[in-house]
Design a protein around this motif. Sequence first.
Motif, PDB file in Angstrom:
ATOM      1  N   SER A  45      41.600  39.238  53.511  1.00 28.78           N
ATOM      2  CA  SER A  45      40.294  38.838  54.028  1.00 28.78           C
ATOM      3  C   SER A  45      40.437  38.002  55.299  1.00 28.78           C
ATOM      4  CB  SER A  45      39.514  38.058  52.967  1.00 28.78           C
ATOM      5  OG  SER A  45      40.054  36.758  52.771  1.00 28.78           O
ATOM      6  N   ARG A  46      41.589  37.368  55.450  1.00 29.98           N
ATOM      7  CA  ARG A  46      41.850  36.555  56.639  1.00 29.98           C
ATOM      8  C   ARG A  46      42.627  37.331  57.700  1.00 29.98           C
ATOM      9  NH1 ARG A  46      44.614  31.205  54.602  1.00 29.98           N
ATOM     10  NH2 ARG A  46      44.492  30.790  56.859  1.00 29.98           N
ATOM     11  N   PRO A  93      48.539  33.280  57.061  1.00 31.16           N
ATOM     12  CA  PRO A  93      48.093  32.512  55.892  1.00 31.16           C
ATOM     13  C   PRO A  93      49.293  32.013  55.084  1.00 31.16           C
ATOM     14  CG  PRO A  93      46.890  34.590  56.065  1.00 31.16           C
ATOM     15  CD  PRO A  93      48.012  34.661  57.071  1.00 31.16           C
TER      16      PRO A  93
END
Length: 216
Positions: A45-46, A93
């Motif tokens: 999602s990032r 991340p």
Amino acid sequence: MTGELFPDAPTPVGDEVLAPGAMLLRGYAVGRAEALVAAVEEVQSRVPFVHLVTPGGHTMSVAMTNCGRVGWVSDRRGYRYAATRPGTDQPWPDMPDVLRELAEEAARRSGFPDFDPDACLINRYEPGARMSLHQDRDENDRQAPIVSVSLGLPAVFQFGGFQRSDRPARIPLAHGDVVVWGGPSRMRFHGVLAVKPGDHPLLGNCRINLTFRKVF
């Protein structure tokens, strides 16, 4: 530790020695698969999955994203690890705890007690996607193991010798299987045959492969 964190996890089906320094842990990740998939969804999602381009200009059939201290990238300039995401100055991340803990535990079970992964490469295989025979040569540390976790659709893992021409063993991998190879087997050629269509109850029509690396 595994039993404390995941008390309902089933006992692994069994461990198989593939070669000196190489183990197949059947079903090792099944009990925490939902947590692993949730962590992957948070990472993507990032940093969404992308199909990278090889130095030769070919687009990879496997889609990829990364998490950890560094991420693996490929483009016309070559294969390498980078501390920031391509085209940005943003770091990758952080590696979710559930991913790191699984990798460290699987490595320890396979005879590598000090494994501390710098990167987790997250590969998404849709039907027809494959990974040709290759060696992992971009890491400075070529003794620490590679820890490879299979989720979703089954695949056939090719585990060869130290020359590309060596005929590889073909090892069926199912959801939750983990392969670990390092030390004397670290530089063996390996790959994945084209994934066949299917419908997995957790991931649908795809396979997710997590590969953990000690880069430095």
